[in-house]
Scaffold this active site. Structure first.
Site, PDB file in Angstrom:
ATOM      1  N   HIS A 226     -18.575  15.128 -20.884  1.00 54.40           N
ATOM      2  CA  HIS A 226     -19.111  15.185 -19.529  1.00 54.40           C
ATOM      3  C   HIS A 226     -20.425  14.416 -19.403  1.00 54.40           C
ATOM      4  O   HIS A 226     -20.918  14.221 -18.289  1.00 54.40           O
ATOM      5  CB  HIS A 226     -19.308  16.638 -19.071  1.00 54.40           C
ATOM      6  CG  HIS A 226     -20.410  17.367 -19.762  1.00 54.40           C
ATOM      7  ND1 HIS A 226     -20.216  18.170 -20.869  1.00 54.40           N
ATOM      8  CD2 HIS A 226     -21.740  17.440 -19.486  1.00 54.40           C
ATOM      9  CE1 HIS A 226     -21.369  18.702 -21.237  1.00 54.40           C
ATOM     10  NE2 HIS A 226     -22.308  18.277 -20.414  1.00 54.40           N
ATOM     11  N   ASP A 250     -13.869  17.988 -24.027  1.00 52.29           N
ATOM     12  CA  ASP A 250     -15.257  17.649 -23.713  1.00 52.29           C
ATOM     13  C   ASP A 250     -15.897  16.947 -24.899  1.00 52.29           C
ATOM     14  O   ASP A 250     -16.757  17.497 -25.583  1.00 52.29           O
ATOM     15  CB  ASP A 250     -16.058  18.898 -23.323  1.00 52.29           C
ATOM     16  CG  ASP A 250     -17.386  18.544 -22.644  1.00 52.29           C
ATOM     17  OD1 ASP A 250     -17.640  17.341 -22.436  1.00 52.29           O
ATOM     18  OD2 ASP A 250     -18.154  19.480 -22.328  1.00 52.29           O
ATOM     19  N   GLY A 327     -29.598  19.941 -20.829  1.00 49.81           N
ATOM     20  CA  GLY A 327     -30.163  18.923 -21.705  1.00 49.81           C
ATOM     21  C   GLY A 327     -29.671  19.083 -23.125  1.00 49.81           C
ATOM     22  O   GLY A 327     -29.763  18.173 -23.939  1.00 49.81           O
ATOM     23  N   SER A 329     -26.512  19.568 -23.909  1.00 42.85           N
ATOM     24  CA  SER A 329     -25.128  19.115 -23.982  1.00 42.85           C
ATOM     25  C   SER A 329     -24.951  17.990 -24.996  1.00 42.85           C
ATOM     26  O   SER A 329     -25.770  17.076 -25.088  1.00 42.85           O
ATOM     27  CB  SER A 329     -24.666  18.605 -22.616  1.00 42.85           C
ATOM     28  OG  SER A 329     -24.347  19.671 -21.770  1.00 42.85           O
ATOM     29  N   SER A 344     -20.904  22.066 -25.330  1.00 47.50           N
ATOM     30  CA  SER A 344     -20.300  21.783 -24.025  1.00 47.50           C
ATOM     31  C   SER A 344     -21.119  22.427 -22.912  1.00 47.50           C
ATOM     32  O   SER A 344     -21.813  21.748 -22.175  1.00 47.50           O
ATOM     33  CB  SER A 344     -18.854  22.287 -24.002  1.00 47.50           C
ATOM     34  OG  SER A 344     -18.278  22.114 -22.720  1.00 47.50           O
TER      35      SER A 344
END
Length: 375
Positions: A226, A250, A327, A329, A344
């Protein structure tokens, strides 16, 4: 800036550069582990002490016991076949607990070194229910936030926002899945992704979106899908997303010429060496690295989690009780020296606590046919 910043476990943005750690001898016989402690292990042990309430000795012992538990789990999943009812690591006893659907096979599980419990449903049966729910999740009513297989109580858990349980029950009846094997649990809110749109630290996507590096691989690094779509350019390190999958999965593969190293940033002035990607069982300790919140630890709560984000449904995630924030991720999840996954999303924060999901790293490695850099 070097590529690997491999956000050690924290799942958010790792600044960029993964450096490698070397193995160093560690726990003494007096501490019952006889295992080698790698460089950077001190920071990992410190985080486990802080977040899991363990002493240094207990942290080393737990890592050793979890390694043994995973070996036993791998063996029993194969040898028990259709009677395998899932497994989880029990921190209180330091042993693997294995569910067995046939009383005659309990002795086999115990002989392998596990604590065996008679359960009603096989792992294959529960995973089949989860797959059927995957097919129905896109048509689920508002409030349904996901589902996962819970090996600790031999069920499939459907997660839902507070106040939505009646709608969820009706939804389950409409799917036709055997509801006796399903339970509903309320969550404190709607899961959100941990990408953060800010200007500043690498790595950046499109000049303004910041995420964390997961793990250094051949020719680049893995991060969250993402964060970057296929073809998006990145900076610090400079590169581009050669592949990306989101939703459904993801993960992404960022191609870069920057130097990659098999390390994860522990945000304590050191790094943790990555030795492989052996999957840890439910109940194992796990730590996360990311640029927003640094290094945090917790446990693996469930696997085969499907999460319904506002942007779409992601399947096959692993559920943890580790905290994270926007932040984080894309950052790294590790258990010991073994890479586990890519951050994720989730809910909560690192002040009050929360739930975070990670994309298993081995699936991303296979999808892009790349090898994890290991020390």
């Amino acid at each position: 800036m070097k590529l690997g910043i491999a956000c050690r476990l924290v799942g958010t943005l790792l600044l960029a550069t993964a450096t490698v750690a070397t193995a160093a001898p560690a726990a003494s016989a007096a501490e019952s582990t006889n295992t080698a402690e790698p460089d950077g292990a001190a920071s990992l042990l410190k985080a486990m002490q802080r977040d899991l309430g363990l002493s240094a000795r207990e942290s080393r012992l737990r890592l050793y016991q979890e390694t043994i538990a995973e070996q036993v789990r791998h063996t029993l999943r194969r040898t028990l076949g259709d009677s395998y009812g899932g497994a989880h690591y029990d921190a209180a006893s330091g042993k693997l607990v294995v569910g067995v659907t046939e009383r005659s096979r309990l002795a086999d599980a115990r002989a392998a070194g596990a604590r065996a419990e008679l359960v009603e449903y096989s792992s294959q049966y529960l995973e089949g229910i989860a797959e059927r729910l995957d097919e129905s999740l896109r048509g689920a009513p508002a409030g349904v936030t996901g589902h996962y297989v819970d090996t600790t109580d031999n069920s499939v858990v459907v997660t839902a926002e507070k106040g939505s349980v009646p709608r969820v029950r009706e939804f389950l009846r409409s799917t036709g899945v055997p509801t006796e094997a399903v339970r509903i649990t309320e969550t404190p809110g709607e899961p959100r992704l941990y990408a953060d749109v800010v200007g500043g630290n690498p790595y950046y996507i499109g000049g303004d979106t910041r995420c964390s590096i997961g793990f250094a691989v051949q020719g680049g690094f893995l991060s969250a899908g993402h964060c970057a779509a296929t073809g998006d350019s990145t900076s610090n390190p400079a590169g581009w997303a050669e592949g990306s999958s989101f939703p459904s999965d993801d993960f992404s593969y960022i191609r870069t010429s920057a130097e990659g190293r098999p390390l994860v940033n522990d945000y304590g002035g050191g790094t943790v060496n990555i030795a492989g990607s052996t999957e840890a069982p439910v109940g194992s300790s796990v730590c996360r690295s990311g640029s927003t919140t640094g290094w945090h630890c917790g446990t693996i709560v469930g696997k085969h989690q499907s999460v319904r984000y506002p942007q779409g449904i992601v399947e096959g995630l692993t559920r943890t009780d580790v905290c994270a924030e926007p932040g984080d991720s894309g950052g790294s999840f590790v258990s010991g020296q073994q890479a586990q996954g890519i951050t994720s999303g989730g809910w909560g924060n690192c002040t009050s606590g929360g739930t975070t999901f990670f994309q298993p790293v081995n699936e991303a490695l296979q999808r892009y046919d790349v090898s994890l850099l290991t020390g």
